[in-house]
Design a protein around this motif. Structure first.
Motif, PDB file in Angstrom:
ATOM      1  N   GLU A 148     -18.125 -25.655 -24.206  1.00  0.00           N
ATOM      2  CA  GLU A 148     -18.742 -24.534 -23.496  1.00  0.00           C
ATOM      3  C   GLU A 148     -18.663 -23.288 -24.366  1.00  0.00           C
ATOM      4  OE1 GLU A 148     -18.226 -21.830 -19.471  1.00  0.00           O
ATOM      5  OE2 GLU A 148     -16.925 -23.550 -19.755  1.00  0.00           O
ATOM      6  N   SER A 149     -19.782 -22.599 -24.500  1.00  0.00           N
ATOM      7  CA  SER A 149     -19.824 -21.417 -25.362  1.00  0.00           C
ATOM      8  C   SER A 149     -19.159 -20.231 -24.658  1.00  0.00           C
ATOM      9  CB  SER A 149     -21.269 -21.088 -25.719  1.00  0.00           C
ATOM     10  OG  SER A 149     -21.299 -20.131 -26.754  1.00  0.00           O
ATOM     11  N   ILE A 150     -19.207 -19.060 -25.293  1.00  0.00           N
ATOM     12  CA  ILE A 150     -18.593 -17.861 -24.720  1.00  0.00           C
ATOM     13  C   ILE A 150     -19.717 -16.954 -24.243  1.00  0.00           C
ATOM     14  CG2 ILE A 150     -16.945 -15.997 -25.160  1.00  0.00           C
ATOM     15  CD1 ILE A 150     -16.102 -17.551 -27.723  1.00  0.00           C
ATOM     16  N   LYS A 151     -19.631 -16.526 -22.984  1.00  0.00           N
ATOM     17  CA  LYS A 151     -20.684 -15.640 -22.445  1.00  0.00           C
ATOM     18  C   LYS A 151     -20.218 -14.195 -22.545  1.00  0.00           C
ATOM     19  CE  LYS A 151     -22.650 -19.029 -19.256  1.00  0.00           C
ATOM     20  NZ  LYS A 151     -21.773 -20.159 -19.572  1.00  0.00           N
ATOM     21  N   PHE A 152     -21.135 -13.333 -22.991  1.00  0.00           N
ATOM     22  CA  PHE A 152     -20.799 -11.920 -23.163  1.00  0.00           C
ATOM     23  C   PHE A 152     -21.668 -11.047 -22.270  1.00  0.00           C
ATOM     24  CE2 PHE A 152     -19.692 -13.930 -27.231  1.00  0.00           C
ATOM     25  CZ  PHE A 152     -18.355 -13.559 -27.291  1.00  0.00           C
ATOM     26  N   PRO A 153     -21.134  -9.889 -21.852  1.00  0.00           N
ATOM     27  CA  PRO A 153     -21.951  -8.990 -21.026  1.00  0.00           C
ATOM     28  C   PRO A 153     -23.092  -8.372 -21.832  1.00  0.00           C
ATOM     29  CG  PRO A 153     -19.815  -7.985 -21.544  1.00  0.00           C
ATOM     30  CD  PRO A 153     -19.773  -9.381 -22.074  1.00  0.00           C
ATOM     31  N   LEU A 190     -34.017 -12.343  -7.402  1.00  0.00           N
ATOM     32  CA  LEU A 190     -32.691 -12.943  -7.232  1.00  0.00           C
ATOM     33  C   LEU A 190     -31.678 -11.841  -6.941  1.00  0.00           C
ATOM     34  CD1 LEU A 190     -32.544 -15.469 -10.216  1.00  0.00           C
ATOM     35  CD2 LEU A 190     -32.745 -16.055  -7.814  1.00  0.00           C
ATOM     36  N   GLU A 191     -30.449 -12.262  -6.586  1.00  0.00           N
ATOM     37  CA  GLU A 191     -29.363 -11.295  -6.361  1.00  0.00           C
ATOM     38  C   GLU A 191     -29.070 -10.528  -7.637  1.00  0.00           C
ATOM     39  OE1 GLU A 191     -25.518 -12.372  -4.729  1.00  0.00           O
ATOM     40  OE2 GLU A 191     -26.543 -13.752  -3.385  1.00  0.00           O
ATOM     41  N   ARG A 192     -28.568  -9.281  -7.500  1.00  0.00           N
ATOM     42  CA  ARG A 192     -28.206  -8.475  -8.670  1.00  0.00           C
ATOM     43  C   ARG A 192     -27.177  -9.213  -9.530  1.00  0.00           C
ATOM     44  NH1 ARG A 192     -31.943  -6.502  -7.721  1.00  0.00           N
ATOM     45  NH2 ARG A 192     -32.480  -4.572  -6.706  1.00  0.00           N
ATOM     46  N   GLY A 193     -27.443  -9.225 -10.840  1.00  0.00           N
ATOM     47  CA  GLY A 193     -26.493  -9.846 -11.771  1.00  0.00           C
ATOM     48  C   GLY A 193     -26.720 -11.329 -11.977  1.00  0.00           C
ATOM     49  N   SER A 194     -27.781 -11.897 -11.346  1.00  0.00           N
ATOM     50  CA  SER A 194     -28.019 -13.348 -11.475  1.00  0.00           C
ATOM     51  C   SER A 194     -28.684 -13.715 -12.798  1.00  0.00           C
ATOM     52  CB  SER A 194     -28.919 -13.853 -10.340  1.00  0.00           C
ATOM     53  OG  SER A 194     -28.421 -13.458  -9.108  1.00  0.00           O
ATOM     54  N   GLY A 195     -29.366 -12.740 -13.419  1.00  0.00           N
ATOM     55  CA  GLY A 195     -30.051 -13.050 -14.683  1.00  0.00           C
ATOM     56  C   GLY A 195     -31.447 -13.581 -14.426  1.00  0.00           C
ATOM     57  N   TYR A 196     -31.745 -14.752 -15.007  1.00  0.00           N
ATOM     58  CA  TYR A 196     -33.108 -15.283 -14.909  1.00  0.00           C
ATOM     59  C   TYR A 196     -33.021 -16.802 -14.769  1.00  0.00           C
ATOM     60  CZ  TYR A 196     -36.586 -17.779 -17.776  1.00  0.00           C
ATOM     61  OH  TYR A 196     -37.455 -18.714 -18.272  1.00  0.00           O
ATOM     62  N   GLN A 197     -33.887 -17.359 -13.939  1.00  0.00           N
ATOM     63  CA  GLN A 197     -33.931 -18.823 -13.779  1.00  0.00           C
ATOM     64  C   GLN A 197     -35.366 -19.293 -13.940  1.00  0.00           C
ATOM     65  OE1 GLN A 197     -32.305 -20.131  -9.995  1.00  0.00           O
ATOM     66  NE2 GLN A 197     -30.536 -18.785 -10.203  1.00  0.00           N
ATOM     67  N   ARG A 245     -22.254  -2.737 -12.121  1.00  0.00           N
ATOM     68  CA  ARG A 245     -23.441  -3.541 -11.827  1.00  0.00           C
ATOM     69  C   ARG A 245     -24.696  -2.691 -12.024  1.00  0.00           C
ATOM     70  NH1 ARG A 245     -23.468  -3.788  -5.201  1.00  0.00           N
ATOM     71  NH2 ARG A 245     -24.037  -1.614  -4.891  1.00  0.00           N
ATOM     72  N   TYR A 246     -25.854  -3.351 -11.986  1.00  0.00           N
ATOM     73  CA  TYR A 246     -27.136  -2.628 -11.995  1.00  0.00           C
ATOM     74  C   TYR A 246     -27.553  -2.346 -10.555  1.00  0.00           C
ATOM     75  CZ  TYR A 246     -28.317  -2.698 -16.925  1.00  0.00           C
ATOM     76  OH  TYR A 246     -28.347  -2.446 -18.270  1.00  0.00           O
ATOM     77  N   GLN A 247     -28.166  -1.185 -10.344  1.00  0.00           N
ATOM     78  CA  GLN A 247     -28.547  -0.769  -8.991  1.00  0.00           C
ATOM     79  C   GLN A 247     -29.866   0.006  -9.081  1.00  0.00           C
ATOM     80  OE1 GLN A 247     -25.220   0.735  -6.625  1.00  0.00           O
ATOM     81  NE2 GLN A 247     -26.306   2.661  -6.472  1.00  0.00           N
ATOM     82  N   GLU A 248     -30.663  -0.069  -8.030  1.00  0.00           N
ATOM     83  CA  GLU A 248     -31.967   0.594  -8.030  1.00  0.00           C
ATOM     84  C   GLU A 248     -31.803   2.114  -8.165  1.00  0.00           C
ATOM     85  OE1 GLU A 248     -35.798   0.814  -5.061  1.00  0.00           O
ATOM     86  OE2 GLU A 248     -34.442  -0.896  -4.870  1.00  0.00           O
ATOM     87  N   VAL A 249     -32.646   2.735  -8.999  1.00  0.00           N
ATOM     88  CA  VAL A 249     -32.541   4.191  -9.184  1.00  0.00           C
ATOM     89  C   VAL A 249     -33.208   4.897  -7.996  1.00  0.00           C
ATOM     90  CG1 VAL A 249     -32.570   4.015 -11.708  1.00  0.00           C
ATOM     91  CG2 VAL A 249     -34.691   4.431 -10.509  1.00  0.00           C
ATOM     92  N   PRO A 250     -32.775   6.110  -7.642  1.00  0.00           N
ATOM     93  CA  PRO A 250     -33.429   6.855  -6.561  1.00  0.00           C
ATOM     94  C   PRO A 250     -34.904   7.105  -6.896  1.00  0.00           C
ATOM     95  CG  PRO A 250     -31.362   7.908  -7.223  1.00  0.00           C
ATOM     96  CD  PRO A 250     -31.638   6.841  -8.226  1.00  0.00           C
ATOM     97  N   GLN A 251     -35.718   7.217  -5.860  1.00  0.00           N
ATOM     98  CA  GLN A 251     -37.172   7.360  -6.033  1.00  0.00           C
ATOM     99  C   GLN A 251     -37.545   8.516  -6.953  1.00  0.00           C
ATOM    100  OE1 GLN A 251     -39.354   5.132  -4.936  1.00  0.00           O
ATOM    101  NE2 GLN A 251     -40.973   6.253  -5.997  1.00  0.00           N
ATOM    102  N   SER A 252     -36.889   9.688  -6.787  1.00  0.00           N
ATOM    103  CA  SER A 252     -37.243  10.864  -7.603  1.00  0.00           C
ATOM    104  C   SER A 252     -36.995  10.599  -9.082  1.00  0.00           C
ATOM    105  CB  SER A 252     -36.425  12.074  -7.148  1.00  0.00           C
ATOM    106  OG  SER A 252     -35.037  11.782  -7.246  1.00  0.00           O
ATOM    107  N   LEU A 253     -35.877   9.907  -9.378  1.00  0.00           N
ATOM    108  CA  LEU A 253     -35.551   9.601 -10.778  1.00  0.00           C
ATOM    109  C   LEU A 253     -36.513   8.556 -11.331  1.00  0.00           C
ATOM    110  CD1 LEU A 253     -33.607  10.095 -13.145  1.00  0.00           C
ATOM    111  CD2 LEU A 253     -32.157   8.299 -12.237  1.00  0.00           C
ATOM    112  N   ALA A 254     -36.880   7.581 -10.483  1.00  0.00           N
ATOM    113  CA  ALA A 254     -37.824   6.542 -10.915  1.00  0.00           C
ATOM    114  C   ALA A 254     -39.154   7.173 -11.318  1.00  0.00           C
ATOM    115  CB  ALA A 254     -38.033   5.527  -9.800  1.00  0.00           C
ATOM    116  N   GLU A 255     -39.597   8.159 -10.539  1.00  0.00           N
ATOM    117  CA  GLU A 255     -40.864   8.835 -10.852  1.00  0.00           C
ATOM    118  C   GLU A 255     -40.772   9.602 -12.166  1.00  0.00           C
ATOM    119  OE1 GLU A 255     -41.579  11.109  -7.323  1.00  0.00           O
ATOM    120  OE2 GLU A 255     -42.073   9.324  -6.135  1.00  0.00           O
ATOM    121  N   ALA A 256     -39.606  10.225 -12.397  1.00  0.00           N
ATOM    122  CA  ALA A 256     -39.404  10.976 -13.647  1.00  0.00           C
ATOM    123  C   ALA A 256     -39.416  10.030 -14.848  1.00  0.00           C
ATOM    124  CB  ALA A 256     -38.077  11.732 -13.585  1.00  0.00           C
TER     125      ALA A 256
END
Length: 694
Positions: free
Chosen positions: A401-406, A518-525, A676-687
């Motif tokens: 098994e390899s080593i997983k990194f953030p 997917l749930e936050r932090g799940s990556g990609y499937q 973790r990653y989290q959705e940015v507030p709407q005002s910041l997303a627009e900026a």
């Protein structure tokens, strides 16, 4: 000291020294090297003379940046030691070290107790099921409190924590330790620099406490050991050897974690801690046989820890040494290898040859002719081996098994100052990313800049410093940028159709994808749900490659897409015109179309932060944190200081160290790690969206 002497496997210990920043890991390691005769002068971190902190940046900053390996001998045992960094920006060094070590020594500051990074390294050790012992360091400091630290370990990390020593005195009266196993006190008064341990009878004022805590020790052992339970119920007096053996078994099974104490800086308690490493931590024979996959059959195979088994090793670190070239650090799980022997890199399906084998001592090297089971060495000549690769005997392939990194969370743009620096820059960054799996680089086509990403400001600062100092590349560095991500919020279906007809043979690829969040932090499937052969099997990897490429090139704003499940469920093909490239492009087109329909959002990295401040500055600190969009989780009193726990967007933390210093007259400090990653507030997303369109 002769390092080429062969040791039986039961007399080998592979251990890591792990802890929060400033708990004293490197000082502990320096004392171990001195007492085992590996060095003849004690290195000091505060003087910049520590052997294990050999990089210029480490000596200047007084911190450990890279995990340094060394080896020494104690009580007729070989101890291979890895001193790991405490700063969260270098967490990958801890991760890869724990992956290949059999045991750990977790160092705690007796004043600060359990700190945030202590919790992080503890979780990493839990992940790899590494038996460990705790060493409560800095018992001589003002405010040192052994029992508070023990209680914090019990509450926050493990209810299995069990003191097997008591401190003799505390703060400026600390003079030694009391061993509960042997009922003997050890003092360090006299001798040059307190280096001579002297056994004395337990002072009368400690006898009641020793009797009480020894009883607790035996009761806890009786809960997990039948032999001790029987003896306890019969009222038999147990010998130190019986207690030691029961304790060892309980520690190896993860049922107990022994707690010891001392002061590495004042040279107290290090020898008993070394004894404990030998007595209680596992040898390569005590850990389960390593399990991997046979790449020829995809079946699980085991490798017992034996020199007679086929050679199996894991590459856990790559270093570009200016004198020797590319060094690959290996942990050997079974078999043996000699210099010049051919080995097979099963992870990459390539043959390699070991040119030289080196026993490392920080950045000093000793040539050895052979490495056997349980060994940790560096090899020269492995050109195509990277961190996490498995090396094995050519006729017995196995993939461990390899080593997983953030993933990195912060980026800066970097430009070479001259044309001559341009070529050197690319070469240097490639070497640095080989060494450090959490350091990523990419070329931005639009701006023409090279963008490098890492785990934090300090991480990138050190890498840029190394680039300029070690590799002599002059470059202009931009301001740090947050590594935003994008994801989708609703499931959709989309079609991708790539058809080209030009004279002769055309191109035809057609797919239908179902894309869902997917749930936050799940990556990609990626899932293949094609039935009936509407997309031939040989084209499915090409569709996945196209999907992956589209995820990396980003969504609406151009940030990489994460936490997405992609299912290929239908499509069509042409007997003559279909090709891999056509299906790759069809997959990419379908995903891009799906993202636009799936209500994409921008995600930002949120950091878990702890600010430690004197009470008088608490109001200012809280007000400042609130202005930075921080979410305060709680506060806790630690002596005369307050620890504030909060979650804060990474974007709001740039330059925070300077602000905090000036706000608190230099007396407050902070620590943060990725949460973790989290959705940015709407005002910041627009900026962010508006900025991307400029």
């Amino acid at each position: 000291m002769a390092m080429d002497r062969a040791f039986p496997l039961q007399q080998i210990r592979n251990i890591g020294i792990i802890a929060h920043i400033d708990a004293g890991k490197t000082t502990v390691t320096e004392r171990i090297l001195f007492y085992t005769g590996r060095t003849y002068k004690m290195g000091e971190v505060h003087e910049g003379t520590a052997v294990m902190d050999w990089m210029a940046q480490e000596r200047e900053r007084g911190i450990t940046i890279t995990a340094a390996a060394t080896t020494c001998e104690w009580l007729d045992h070989r101890i291979n030691i890895v001193d790991t960094p405490g700063h969260v920006d270098f967490t990958a060094e801890v991760e890869r070290s724990l992956r290949v070590l059999d045991g750990g020594v977790v160092v705690f500051d007796a004043v600060a107790g359990v700190e945030p990074q202590s919790e992080t390294v503890w979780r990493q050790a839990d992940k790899y099921k590494v038996p460990r012992l705790c060493f409560v360091n800095k018992m001589d400091r003002r405010g040192a409190d052994f029992w508070r630290t023990v209680n914090m370990i019990g509450e926050r990390l493990s209810p299995m924590a069990l003191p097997i020593q008591l401190p003799l005195g505390s703060e400026d009266t600390f003079r030694g330790v009391i061993d509960l196993v042997t009922s003997q006190a050890i003092t360090y008064v006299g001798g040059r620099d307190n280096t001579v341990p002297t056994e004395i009878d337990i002072p009368p004022e400690y006898q009641d406490a020793v009797a009480k805590h020894r009883e607790v020790l035996i009761e806890r052992l009786a809960e997990v050991d039948d032999h001790i339970l029987a003896a306890y119920l019969q009222g038999k007096v147990l010998t130190p050897q019986e207690i030691r053996e029961a304790l060892r078994q309980a520690i190896l099974k993860g049922k107990l974690v022994p707690v010891l104490c001392g002061s590495a800086l004042k040279n107290m308690g290090v020898q008993p801690m070394l004894d404990a490493v030998v007595h209680y931590l596992p040898s390569p024979l005590d850990v389960p046989p390593v399990v991997g996959i046979d790449p020829r059959t995809d079946e699980k195979v085991q490798r017992p820890p034996s020199d007679d088994a086929p050679f199996t090793a894991l590459a856990f670190k790559v270093v570009v040494d200016p004198f020797v070239g590319r060094l690959v650090y290996l942990r050997v799980y079974s078999g043996r290898a000699t210099t010049g022997v051919a080995v097979f890199n099963a992870s990459r399906d390539r043959k390699e040859r070991i040119g030289r084998l080196l026993q490392m001592h920080a950045n000093h090297r000793e040539d050895v002719g052979e490495v056997s089971t349980g060994g940790i060495l560096a090899a020269v000549g492995l050109r195509n081996t990277f961190t996490g690769d498995t090396l094995c005997a050519p006729d017995h392939p196995i993939v461990l098994e390899s080593i997983k990194f953030p993933e990195p969370v912060i980026s800066v743009a970097i430009e070479p100052k001259t044309q001559a620096d341009q070529n050197k820059l690319v070469d240097t960054l490639a070497k640095l990313s080989e060494e450090d799996p959490t350091f990523k680089m990419r070329y931005d086509q639009e701006t023409g800049q090279t963008v490098i990403s890492g785990m934090g400001e300090l991480h990138l600062e050190v890498l840029i410093d190394r680039m300029m100092r070690e590799f002599r590349v002059e470059a202009k560095v931009g301001r740090p940028q947050v590594a935003y991500r994008e994801t989708i919020t609703v499931p959709v279906k989309a079609e991708g159709r790539f058809v080209r007809q030009t004279g002769g043979r055309g191109q035809y690829g057609h797919v239908w994808l179902e894309v869902e969040p997917l749930e936050r932090g799940s990556g990609y499937q990626f899932v293949n749900r094609v039935v009936g052969g509407s997309v031939p099997r040989e084209f499915i990897p090409a569709v996945e490659a196209g999907v992956k490429e589209a995820l990396e090139s980003g969504g609406v704003v151009g940030y990489p897409l994460v936490d997405i499940k992609v299912a290929l469920y239908d499509g069509s093909y042409h007997e003559v015109d279909s090709s891999e490239i056509a299906f790759k492009l069809a997959g990419s087109m379908a995903l891009k179309k799906a993202v636009l329909m799936a209500k994409p959002v921008i995600l930002e990295p949120i950091m878990k932060m702890e600010v430690t401040t004197p009470e008088s500055f608490l109001g200012d600190v809280l007000a400042d944190l609130s202005s930075r969009r921080a979410q305060i989780e709680g506060m806790e009193a630690r002596g005369e200081t307050q620890a504030v726990h909060c979650f804060i967007p990474l974007a709001e933390t740039f330059g925070y160290a300077t602000v905090l210093r000036s706000m608190s007259q230099g007396r407050a400090s902070y620590y943060m790690e990725f949460y973790r990653y989290q959705e940015v507030p709407q005002s910041l997303a627009e900026a962010i969206l508006a900025k991307s369109r400029v």
